[in-house]
Motif scaffolding. Structure first.
Motif, PDB file in Angstrom:
ATOM      1  N   GLU A 239       0.857  -1.193   0.000  1.00 15.03           N
ATOM      2  CA  GLU A 239       0.000   0.000   0.000  1.00 15.03           C
ATOM      3  C   GLU A 239       0.888   1.235   0.000  1.00 15.03           C
ATOM      4  O   GLU A 239       1.980   1.230   0.564  1.00 15.03           O
ATOM      5  N   THR A 319      -2.051  -0.808  -3.819  1.00 17.10           N
ATOM      6  CA  THR A 319      -3.237  -0.087  -3.370  1.00 17.10           C
ATOM      7  C   THR A 319      -2.844   1.308  -2.903  1.00 17.10           C
ATOM      8  O   THR A 319      -1.865   1.454  -2.156  1.00 17.10           O
ATOM      9  N   THR A 321      -3.778   4.552  -0.646  1.00 18.53           N
ATOM     10  CA  THR A 321      -4.614   4.844   0.518  1.00 18.53           C
ATOM     11  C   THR A 321      -4.377   6.271   0.997  1.00 18.53           C
ATOM     12  O   THR A 321      -3.479   6.969   0.513  1.00 18.53           O
TER      13      THR A 321
END
Length: 323
Positions: A239, A319, A321
């Motif tokens: 992430e 990902t 975030t």
């Protein structure tokens, strides 16, 4: 297969090699026993909970044995030394156990009877030598206690080569360069056999057989580096906070000089390309935003033995975030 300010960085790189890093002890021979790893000049047993089938595949390969046949705690005793303090996270394709990722152990103790024992099958009786890859080189067959050169009649060379590539799990035949006449084993195959053991053989003078298989290049590695120097591998599902730079690195083992890395991104079908420098390439990205979320893959291409070859890494799923 054949073909073949704020910033983010994705890199491809090589792992370090550490000889004599693992052994199997108290078994029937080199290919069976309790798994021990060298730690600070002494040997440490490995707990069963920290070791799985993919780890076992790497150990058997490193020791020159065949595929894992049995994996069980307490199978070969406990040993008297320390216990290895990490959990292995091998992908199964690494050449050495210490090339694998590790993580801190979930359980701090290893109960009696849980030191992992491993039995590998006997080593393959066929190998390719002198080609810089386990999937390229002169064919040798382990026969009557020694490695002997394998050859074939001209009209059977392609058939024998097909069996060799299949037996070694190296894909299909790319080329069969001419070899020098030598004494060894002459082999006659139809081409659909699963191993050379199923082919007819004789002992006489013949041109040695050299084989180049399609799965020549090892699988490259892919990892992400964040601004604080943290490294995330593909299986860790990295992430990244919005606005931060990152790097994706592609790397491969030092089989052959040269080549190039292509970093593909499925989110936009973009591909970036860099030459392989010291067997790796680093891809730097601007401040992370939603457009960077998606799946990345390293593809390594190289031109060797007068053919183009390529090999793909695992997918790295990134990902994004934060605000």
């Amino acid at each position: 297969s054949l073909t073949v300010s704020s910033t983010k960085l994705i890199e491809c790189s090589t792992n370090s090699f550490s000889p004599e890093s693992v052994q199997l002890v108290d078994g029937a021979g080199l290919c069976s026993g309790r798994v021990e790893v060298k730690s600070n000049q002494s040997w440490a047993s490995v707990c069963e909970a920290d070791f799985d089938r993919q780890d076992a595949e790497v150990v058997c390969r490193e020791l020159g044995c065949g595929a894992p046949a049995a994996l069980q705690g307490g199978l070969y005793g406990e040993g008297e030394g320390q216990t290895w303090d990490k959990e292995f996270q091998c992908k199964g394709k690494e050449s050495l156990l210490l090339d694998c990722d590790t993580s801190d152990r979930k359980n701090k103790t290893c109960l009696p009877g849980n030191a992992v024992g491993l039995t590998c099958s006997e080593p393959d009786d066929v190998r390719l030598v002198g080609g810089g890859s386990r999937c390229a080189g002169g064919v040798e067959w382990y026969d009557q206690g020694e490695w002997r050169t394998v050859g074939a009649a001209d009209w059977k060379r392609r058939d024998v080569a097909a069996v060799v590539c299949r037996q070694l799990g190296c894909g299909s035949t790319v080329s069969v360069p001419p070899g020098n006449t030598t004494r060894g084993i002459r082999v006659y195959c139809e081409g659909d056999e699963s191993s050379l053991r199923e082919c007819f053989r004789s002992y006489d003078l013949h041109p040695g057989l050299t084989v180049i298989c399609s799965d020549l290049l090892v699988q490259p590695d892919i990892f992400l580096t964040d601004p604080m120097g943290g490294v995330s591998r593909a299986h860790q599902g990295p992430e990244m906070f919005r606005g931060y730079n990152f790097t994706i690195t592609c790397s491969t083992q030092p089989q052959y000089p040269g080549g190039s890395f292509h970093l593909t991104f499925t989110g936009s079908n973009r591909t970036q390309t860099q030459p392989a420098v010291n067997h790796s390439a680093a891809f730097l990205f601007p401040a992370a935003d939603d457009s960077h979320q998606g799946n990345y893959r390293c593809v390594y291409d190289n031109y060797v033995f007068s053919h183009n070859f390529s090999s793909e890494s695992e997918l790295l799923s990134l990902t994004i975030t934060g605000n």
